[in-house]
Design a protein around this motif. Sequence first.
Motif, PDB file in Angstrom:
ATOM      1  N   LYS A 214       0.812  -1.222   0.000  1.00 58.92           N
ATOM      2  CA  LYS A 214       0.000   0.000   0.000  1.00 58.92           C
ATOM      3  C   LYS A 214       0.847   1.275   0.000  1.00 58.92           C
ATOM      4  N   GLU A 215       2.147   1.139   0.158  1.00 62.49           N
ATOM      5  CA  GLU A 215       3.005   2.316   0.025  1.00 62.49           C
ATOM      6  C   GLU A 215       3.172   2.669  -1.449  1.00 62.49           C
ATOM      7  N   ASP A 216       3.475   3.931  -1.729  1.00 67.53           N
ATOM      8  CA  ASP A 216       3.818   4.347  -3.078  1.00 67.53           C
ATOM      9  C   ASP A 216       5.329   4.170  -3.270  1.00 67.53           C
ATOM     10  N   VAL A 217       5.723   3.875  -4.504  1.00 68.71           N
ATOM     11  CA  VAL A 217       7.151   3.701  -4.787  1.00 68.71           C
ATOM     12  C   VAL A 217       7.465   4.263  -6.169  1.00 68.71           C
ATOM     13  N   THR A 218       8.618   4.922  -6.280  1.00 68.38           N
ATOM     14  CA  THR A 218       9.053   5.477  -7.560  1.00 68.38           C
ATOM     15  C   THR A 218      10.361   4.843  -7.983  1.00 68.38           C
ATOM     16  N   LEU A 219      10.386   4.357  -9.214  1.00 69.84           N
ATOM     17  CA  LEU A 219      11.579   3.757  -9.787  1.00 69.84           C
ATOM     18  C   LEU A 219      12.206   4.769 -10.743  1.00 69.84           C
ATOM     19  N   ASP A 220      13.488   5.023 -10.550  1.00 68.82           N
ATOM     20  CA  ASP A 220      14.161   6.061 -11.325  1.00 68.82           C
ATOM     21  C   ASP A 220      14.822   5.501 -12.587  1.00 68.82           C
TER      22      ASP A 220
ATOM     23  N   GLN B 252       1.165  -3.398  -4.398  1.00 68.85           N
ATOM     24  CA  GLN B 252       0.605  -4.689  -4.012  1.00 68.85           C
ATOM     25  C   GLN B 252       1.696  -5.750  -4.133  1.00 68.85           C
ATOM     26  N   VAL B 253       1.488  -6.866  -3.467  1.00 68.06           N
ATOM     27  CA  VAL B 253       2.474  -7.952  -3.504  1.00 68.06           C
ATOM     28  C   VAL B 253       2.717  -8.411  -4.942  1.00 68.06           C
ATOM     29  N   VAL B 254       1.690  -8.382  -5.770  1.00 63.68           N
ATOM     30  CA  VAL B 254       1.825  -8.825  -7.170  1.00 63.68           C
ATOM     31  C   VAL B 254       2.722  -7.906  -7.987  1.00 63.68           C
ATOM     32  N   ASP B 255       3.039  -6.732  -7.431  1.00 71.48           N
ATOM     33  CA  ASP B 255       3.941  -5.820  -8.126  1.00 71.48           C
ATOM     34  C   ASP B 255       5.411  -6.235  -7.956  1.00 71.48           C
ATOM     35  N   SER B 256       5.669  -7.179  -7.083  1.00 70.69           N
ATOM     36  CA  SER B 256       7.045  -7.629  -6.856  1.00 70.69           C
ATOM     37  C   SER B 256       7.619  -8.227  -8.134  1.00 70.69           C
ATOM     38  N   ALA B 257       8.702  -7.654  -8.602  1.00 72.49           N
ATOM     39  CA  ALA B 257       9.321  -8.072  -9.866  1.00 72.49           C
ATOM     40  C   ALA B 257      10.568  -7.227 -10.084  1.00 72.49           C
TER      41      ALA B 257
ATOM     42  N   TYR C  53      16.658  -0.552 -38.382  1.00 72.65           N
ATOM     43  CA  TYR C  53      16.756  -1.576 -37.361  1.00 72.65           C
ATOM     44  C   TYR C  53      16.325  -0.957 -36.044  1.00 72.65           C
ATOM     45  N   GLN C  54      16.065  -1.793 -35.105  1.00 75.90           N
ATOM     46  CA  GLN C  54      15.545  -1.356 -33.814  1.00 75.90           C
ATOM     47  C   GLN C  54      16.393  -2.012 -32.739  1.00 75.90           C
ATOM     48  N   LYS C  55      17.264  -1.233 -32.147  1.00 70.91           N
ATOM     49  CA  LYS C  55      18.122  -1.771 -31.095  1.00 70.91           C
ATOM     50  C   LYS C  55      17.687  -1.164 -29.782  1.00 70.91           C
ATOM     51  N   VAL C  56      17.257  -2.002 -28.875  1.00 69.51           N
ATOM     52  CA  VAL C  56      16.777  -1.533 -27.584  1.00 69.51           C
ATOM     53  C   VAL C  56      17.864  -1.749 -26.541  1.00 69.51           C
ATOM     54  N   THR C  57      18.197  -0.679 -25.834  1.00 70.55           N
ATOM     55  CA  THR C  57      19.184  -0.751 -24.762  1.00 70.55           C
ATOM     56  C   THR C  57      18.470  -0.720 -23.421  1.00 70.55           C
ATOM     57  N   PHE C  58      18.765  -1.706 -22.602  1.00 69.55           N
ATOM     58  CA  PHE C  58      18.116  -1.829 -21.293  1.00 69.55           C
ATOM     59  C   PHE C  58      19.024  -1.334 -20.185  1.00 69.55           C
ATOM     60  N   GLY C  59      18.382  -0.855 -19.104  1.00 72.51           N
ATOM     61  CA  GLY C  59      19.113  -0.605 -17.877  1.00 72.51           C
ATOM     62  C   GLY C  59      19.356  -1.914 -17.151  1.00 72.51           C
ATOM     63  N   THR C  60      19.986  -1.834 -16.001  1.00 74.05           N
ATOM     64  CA  THR C  60      20.312  -3.046 -15.254  1.00 74.05           C
ATOM     65  C   THR C  60      19.161  -3.521 -14.387  1.00 74.05           C
ATOM     66  N   GLY C  61      18.088  -2.762 -14.347  1.00 74.03           N
ATOM     67  CA  GLY C  61      16.895  -3.196 -13.639  1.00 74.03           C
ATOM     68  C   GLY C  61      16.856  -2.795 -12.176  1.00 74.03           C
ATOM     69  N   THR C  62      15.645  -2.662 -11.658  1.00 76.50           N
ATOM     70  CA  THR C  62      15.408  -2.410 -10.230  1.00 76.50           C
ATOM     71  C   THR C  62      14.513  -3.518  -9.709  1.00 76.50           C
ATOM     72  N   LYS C  63      15.011  -4.235  -8.721  1.00 79.27           N
ATOM     73  CA  LYS C  63      14.213  -5.303  -8.117  1.00 79.27           C
ATOM     74  C   LYS C  63      13.321  -4.710  -7.038  1.00 79.27           C
ATOM     75  N   LEU C  64      12.024  -4.835  -7.223  1.00 76.22           N
ATOM     76  CA  LEU C  64      11.056  -4.312  -6.268  1.00 76.22           C
ATOM     77  C   LEU C  64      10.461  -5.457  -5.469  1.00 76.22           C
ATOM     78  N   GLN C  65      10.535  -5.336  -4.169  1.00 76.77           N
ATOM     79  CA  GLN C  65       9.897  -6.312  -3.291  1.00 76.77           C
ATOM     80  C   GLN C  65       8.833  -5.601  -2.471  1.00 76.77           C
ATOM     81  N   VAL C  66       7.606  -6.069  -2.600  1.00 79.83           N
ATOM     82  CA  VAL C  66       6.497  -5.500  -1.840  1.00 79.83           C
ATOM     83  C   VAL C  66       6.154  -6.483  -0.726  1.00 79.83           C
ATOM     84  N   ILE C  67       6.311  -6.021   0.482  1.00 77.71           N
ATOM     85  CA  ILE C  67       6.134  -6.878   1.647  1.00 77.71           C
ATOM     86  C   ILE C  67       4.702  -6.762   2.175  1.00 77.71           C
ATOM     87  N   PRO C  68       4.044  -7.889   2.389  1.00 79.43           N
ATOM     88  CA  PRO C  68       2.644  -7.816   2.856  1.00 79.43           C
ATOM     89  C   PRO C  68       2.540  -7.326   4.286  1.00 79.43           C
TER      90      PRO C  68
END
Lengths: 116, 120
Positions: free
Chosen positions: B16-22, B83-88, B105-120
């Motif tokens: 239920k908390e809000d979270v921002t991924l940069d 929500q817990v289902v947002d964990s990813a 061509y279409q080359k997509v560059t990804f970041g290294t990712g942010t692991k989000l854990q939502v604790i119940p």
Amino acid sequence: DAGVTQSPTHLIKTRGQQVTLRCSPKSGHDTVSWYQQALGQGPQFIFQYYEEEERQRGNFPDRFSGHQFPNYSSELNVNALLLGDSALYLCASSFYFGDRGFETQYFGPGTRLLVL
Amino acid sequence: AQKVTQAQTEISVVEKEDVTLDCVYETRDTTYYLFWYKQPPSGELVFLIRRNSFDEQNEISGRYSWNFQKSTSSFNFTITASQVVDSAVYFCALSERENMNSGGYQKVTFGTGTKLQVIP
């Protein structure tokens, strides 16, 4: 509407062997891209196929090769496997609009390759 | 060369908390696309949003919202009432339009990712 499918889901090989991974694009898509995702990292672009030709390649050695078939499906081949090739291999498909560019890439579930 | 930086490696929030991924990106092109993808433990990348470089309007989709600011080269993602289902793991990505005259061509560059854990 079938999404992107990949086979196999898991694969175990030994060093020096060769492997072939397969991908069928989303219905209506004509472009296939392959990515390698090492554990804990973001996907890294390997190459993209359009009209059965390799259009762009990322920073991967020639051991990585591919093919696109007339039905738009694609294969990724890796020769002389190294331990470092262990990763999740993701296939993505999209549609090329010409001057308007490409549609968003949609990804398959991936193939997990383990090299022992 | 294009680059995507996700400085937050892992974030844990209580449900239920809000979270921002940069997300901060680098590109020399004036025309580009930005994306957010979600990767649950199953491994499949799920498309969330695509934004054209010409469109700086923020977007809201249910509990998800995106803030695109070209002045700071940022494309941040906020989940409201998590929500817990947002964990990813969430990936920000960048695609440039290049060489379109030759088929392109279409080359997509990804970041290294942010692991989000939502604790119940």
